[in-house]
Each structure stands twice: as C-alpha cells, then as structure tokens.
Design a protein around this motif. Sequence first.
Motif, PDB file in Angstrom:
ATOM      1  N   PHE A 170      46.108  14.792 -65.476  1.00  0.00           N
ATOM      2  CA  PHE A 170      46.015  15.514 -66.735  1.00  0.00           C
ATOM      3  C   PHE A 170      45.483  14.608 -67.836  1.00  0.00           C
ATOM      4  CE2 PHE A 170      49.489  17.446 -64.338  1.00  0.00           C
ATOM      5  CZ  PHE A 170      49.219  18.797 -64.449  1.00  0.00           C
ATOM      6  N   LYS A 171      44.647  15.184 -68.700  1.00  0.00           N
ATOM      7  CA  LYS A 171      44.230  14.539 -69.946  1.00  0.00           C
ATOM      8  C   LYS A 171      44.446  15.557 -71.059  1.00  0.00           C
ATOM      9  CE  LYS A 171      40.539  12.012 -70.138  1.00  0.00           C
ATOM     10  NZ  LYS A 171      39.128  11.558 -70.044  1.00  0.00           N
ATOM     11  N   PHE A 172      45.088  15.119 -72.138  1.00  0.00           N
ATOM     12  CA  PHE A 172      45.408  16.012 -73.245  1.00  0.00           C
ATOM     13  C   PHE A 172      44.725  15.527 -74.513  1.00  0.00           C
ATOM     14  CE2 PHE A 172      49.132  15.829 -70.370  1.00  0.00           C
ATOM     15  CZ  PHE A 172      49.080  17.127 -69.895  1.00  0.00           C
ATOM     16  N   TYR A 173      44.262  16.497 -75.327  1.00  0.00           N
ATOM     17  CA  TYR A 173      43.498  16.140 -76.517  1.00  0.00           C
ATOM     18  C   TYR A 173      44.176  16.519 -77.833  1.00  0.00           C
ATOM     19  CZ  TYR A 173      39.845  15.766 -72.971  1.00  0.00           C
ATOM     20  OH  TYR A 173      39.126  15.433 -71.851  1.00  0.00           O
ATOM     21  N   SER A 174      45.203  17.355 -77.807  1.00  0.00           N
ATOM     22  CA  SER A 174      45.788  17.792 -79.082  1.00  0.00           C
ATOM     23  C   SER A 174      47.266  18.108 -78.958  1.00  0.00           C
ATOM     24  CB  SER A 174      45.037  19.011 -79.627  1.00  0.00           C
ATOM     25  OG  SER A 174      45.046  20.071 -78.687  1.00  0.00           O
ATOM     26  N   LEU A 175      48.019  17.235 -78.332  1.00  0.00           N
ATOM     27  CA  LEU A 175      49.460  17.443 -78.214  1.00  0.00           C
ATOM     28  C   LEU A 175      50.150  17.195 -79.545  1.00  0.00           C
ATOM     29  CD1 LEU A 175      50.212  15.632 -74.826  1.00  0.00           C
ATOM     30  CD2 LEU A 175      49.988  18.096 -75.217  1.00  0.00           C
ATOM     31  N   SER A 176      51.217  17.944 -79.797  1.00  0.00           N
ATOM     32  CA  SER A 176      51.993  17.734 -81.022  1.00  0.00           C
ATOM     33  C   SER A 176      52.982  16.589 -80.819  1.00  0.00           C
ATOM     34  CB  SER A 176      52.750  19.010 -81.403  1.00  0.00           C
ATOM     35  OG  SER A 176      53.926  19.141 -80.617  1.00  0.00           O
ATOM     36  N   ASN A 177      53.610  16.174 -81.897  1.00  0.00           N
ATOM     37  CA  ASN A 177      54.609  15.111 -81.820  1.00  0.00           C
ATOM     38  C   ASN A 177      55.910  15.582 -81.189  1.00  0.00           C
ATOM     39  OD1 ASN A 177      52.791  13.416 -83.079  1.00  0.00           O
ATOM     40  ND2 ASN A 177      53.659  13.708 -85.127  1.00  0.00           N
ATOM     41  N   GLN A 178      56.036  16.893 -80.940  1.00  0.00           N
ATOM     42  CA  GLN A 178      57.267  17.438 -80.376  1.00  0.00           C
ATOM     43  C   GLN A 178      57.120  17.795 -78.899  1.00  0.00           C
ATOM     44  OE1 GLN A 178      59.942  17.391 -82.385  1.00  0.00           O
ATOM     45  NE2 GLN A 178      58.532  16.514 -83.893  1.00  0.00           N
ATOM     46  N   VAL A 179      56.043  17.406 -78.254  1.00  0.00           N
ATOM     47  CA  VAL A 179      55.781  17.775 -76.869  1.00  0.00           C
ATOM     48  C   VAL A 179      56.930  17.334 -75.963  1.00  0.00           C
ATOM     49  CG1 VAL A 179      54.473  15.645 -76.434  1.00  0.00           C
ATOM     50  CG2 VAL A 179      54.056  17.696 -75.020  1.00  0.00           C
ATOM     51  N   ASN A 180      57.220  18.164 -74.961  1.00  0.00           N
ATOM     52  CA  ASN A 180      58.313  17.873 -74.036  1.00  0.00           C
ATOM     53  C   ASN A 180      57.903  18.256 -72.621  1.00  0.00           C
ATOM     54  OD1 ASN A 180      60.998  17.216 -73.106  1.00  0.00           O
ATOM     55  ND2 ASN A 180      61.735  17.729 -75.150  1.00  0.00           N
ATOM     56  N   GLY A 181      58.837  18.185 -71.693  1.00  0.00           N
ATOM     57  CA  GLY A 181      58.550  18.416 -70.295  1.00  0.00           C
ATOM     58  C   GLY A 181      58.633  17.108 -69.516  1.00  0.00           C
ATOM     59  N   VAL A 182      58.691  17.209 -68.197  1.00  0.00           N
ATOM     60  CA  VAL A 182      58.820  16.021 -67.346  1.00  0.00           C
ATOM     61  C   VAL A 182      57.759  14.996 -67.692  1.00  0.00           C
ATOM     62  CG1 VAL A 182      58.796  15.157 -64.983  1.00  0.00           C
ATOM     63  CG2 VAL A 182      59.794  17.400 -65.462  1.00  0.00           C
ATOM     64  N   LEU A 183      56.497  15.430 -67.759  1.00  0.00           N
ATOM     65  CA  LEU A 183      55.390  14.538 -68.103  1.00  0.00           C
ATOM     66  C   LEU A 183      55.131  14.521 -69.604  1.00  0.00           C
ATOM     67  CD1 LEU A 183      52.973  12.744 -67.181  1.00  0.00           C
ATOM     68  CD2 LEU A 183      51.636  14.873 -66.997  1.00  0.00           C
ATOM     69  N   GLY A 184      55.211  15.674 -70.247  1.00  0.00           N
ATOM     70  CA  GLY A 184      54.843  15.797 -71.656  1.00  0.00           C
ATOM     71  C   GLY A 184      55.614  14.876 -72.579  1.00  0.00           C
ATOM     72  N   LEU A 197      41.664  20.881 -75.784  1.00  0.00           N
ATOM     73  CA  LEU A 197      43.073  21.069 -75.448  1.00  0.00           C
ATOM     74  C   LEU A 197      43.501  20.247 -74.235  1.00  0.00           C
ATOM     75  CD1 LEU A 197      45.562  22.600 -76.423  1.00  0.00           C
ATOM     76  CD2 LEU A 197      44.918  24.484 -74.894  1.00  0.00           C
ATOM     77  N   PHE A 198      42.831  20.426 -73.095  1.00  0.00           N
ATOM     78  CA  PHE A 198      43.216  19.680 -71.903  1.00  0.00           C
ATOM     79  C   PHE A 198      42.071  19.622 -70.894  1.00  0.00           C
ATOM     80  CE2 PHE A 198      44.468  24.095 -70.959  1.00  0.00           C
ATOM     81  CZ  PHE A 198      43.803  24.298 -69.757  1.00  0.00           C
ATOM     82  N   LYS A 199      42.218  18.690 -69.961  1.00  0.00           N
ATOM     83  CA  LYS A 199      41.337  18.586 -68.796  1.00  0.00           C
ATOM     84  C   LYS A 199      42.213  18.233 -67.605  1.00  0.00           C
ATOM     85  CE  LYS A 199      37.172  16.257 -67.063  1.00  0.00           C
ATOM     86  NZ  LYS A 199      36.127  15.234 -67.384  1.00  0.00           N
ATOM     87  N   ILE A 200      42.106  19.003 -66.537  1.00  0.00           N
ATOM     88  CA  ILE A 200      42.934  18.810 -65.357  1.00  0.00           C
ATOM     89  C   ILE A 200      42.043  18.635 -64.136  1.00  0.00           C
ATOM     90  CG2 ILE A 200      44.735  19.789 -63.884  1.00  0.00           C
ATOM     91  CD1 ILE A 200      45.526  21.582 -66.274  1.00  0.00           C
ATOM     92  N   THR A 201      42.271  17.570 -63.397  1.00  0.00           N
ATOM     93  CA  THR A 201      41.605  17.372 -62.118  1.00  0.00           C
ATOM     94  C   THR A 201      42.617  17.665 -61.028  1.00  0.00           C
ATOM     95  OG1 THR A 201      40.170  15.663 -63.047  1.00  0.00           O
ATOM     96  CG2 THR A 201      40.343  15.764 -60.658  1.00  0.00           C
ATOM     97  N   ALA A 202      42.287  18.586 -60.130  1.00  0.00           N
ATOM     98  CA  ALA A 202      43.218  19.003 -59.086  1.00  0.00           C
ATOM     99  C   ALA A 202      42.551  18.920 -57.726  1.00  0.00           C
ATOM    100  CB  ALA A 202      43.698  20.433 -59.347  1.00  0.00           C
TER     101      ALA A 202
END
Length: 271
Positions: free
Chosen positions: A181-195, A146-151
């Motif tokens: 952020f690294k994303f592995y399974s975003l949909s084609n409808q993803v939204n948000g400032v970064l998404g 799903l995701f990997k986040i380095t903070a």
Amino acid sequence: MVDCVTCKPVCKCDQPGAVCQDPRFIGGDGLTFYFHGKKDRDFCLVSDPNLHINAHFIGTRNENLTRDFTWVQSIAVLFGKHQLFLGPLKTSTWDDSEDRLSLAFNREPLYLPEKEGAKWQSRNAPGVSITRVSDSNSVTVEAEGLFKITAKVVPITQEDSRIHNYGVTKDDCLAHLDLRFKFYSLSNQVNGVLGQTYRPGYVSRVNVGAKMSVMGGDREFRTSGLFAADCAVTRFTGNKATSAEDSMAAFELPGLSCASGMDGRGVVCKR
C-alpha cells in the motif's frame, strides 16, 4: 524491483506498507510486525474519514499451536461512496499462467484482458484505475491522490506446507494476496492494523526485540463483514476531510522518492 540508488534488488514485501505471508506487515514507521487475526474473519487494516480497507483472513489450524496459520485472502476498499474488491478464486492446483484474480468495483465484476499493461479506467470515479502488472495474477489499483495498491495472488505450495506443516490439501492451495500500500492523503487520526503506523507520533506497541513481533487487537480491529466499516477503531465517514488541522490532504505537499521505499507526498528523506 531494483533500487536505482543502491543498484540492488528489493522485494516489495520488504518495503513500508507491505502485507505479505503470514501476515507480515511493514508499517509506515518502517517496523516489521505480524498480525495473525483469525481464519474466516474480517479485520480493518486502514480506517480514515475517506478511506477504509478491510481484509478477509483464511487459514488452517495446527494442533500443536494455540493460533491459526492465517493469510490475507482478499480485501475490500471503501472510499467516498465507492467500493472495490480484490481477491483470488479458490484454486486446487496452481498454475502461474492461469489468472485467478477476481475484481469488482461498486459490486460489479471487472474483467481485464490477460495481458501486461491492460488497464481499466472508471467512468464514474475519475482517477480510479486498475492496471495489470503481468499477464496474470498481479495488478496495481490506484485512486489518484488517495492510494495505490499493488496486489499479487500467490499460493501456498506443497513444499511450504510440508516444511511448516500448514496442512494444505489437494483441493485448495490457499491462494491469497501479497500486498503493498501507498497512501497520499491520510489524516492524523488514521487507525487500523496498518493505518495506525502512519499516524504522527505513533509508538509501536509490539516487542520489536522479539523473534516474531506480534500485534494483538483482534477485537478492536474486527469487522462484521468484508464491506463493513464497523470496527471499534473506525474513522470512516465516506466524506473527504476538510480540517487543515486533522488532514494532510489540506496541504499541497511535494512528492519525494527515498531509497527506503517510503516515497510519496509529504515524505522527508534523511541521510
């Protein structure tokens, strides 16, 4: 980080998926832009059917400017029926060796030994883990597939404040997060400032030729709280997408590693 292809050092804040500094974003399309938001408000960074990420902004006001100086102070990650919180504790005098990172999973505080490599693994959500990248203030959070986040928790130094007139006081160094952020399974409808920058066919709406390319949209990305998925562009349902047409997760995609840093499942590298 060292890029093994070019044998040159690369800052994580200069790679796609980075959110650092004032806040400076590098989108999934590789373009750099700024989103200032407003201090003491929450904004949606990513919204997808099974993933929603909000950020809480802190800041100061310069009377000579029409906007706040802002930084991403903390984030909340909603996925499935789980909630994850990452943020720094309020700090007056900064000491790199003192851990100021606060973590919680499903509203329960988490405590990691202050040692590089220390790891927490969720019992209720297999594949969810948090690992210390250094002895203090830096972690990697991962939800498998799903995701990997380095903070990393970083302060505003007195010198930074003097140069940029941030107005940092002695009782608060404005500790905040540098993120990737690294994303592995975003949909084609993803939204948000970064998404939205990861959406197929996305065309950036910022002036890429400007000295500081700023993205607006305070109202459409604003949420009522850090754990609220109620921004105007929300896509979050808490359920995994099952439509092969709308979700890249429906395919078994190969994993590749590109020199640009845009690595992950389904990425195509070009020379």
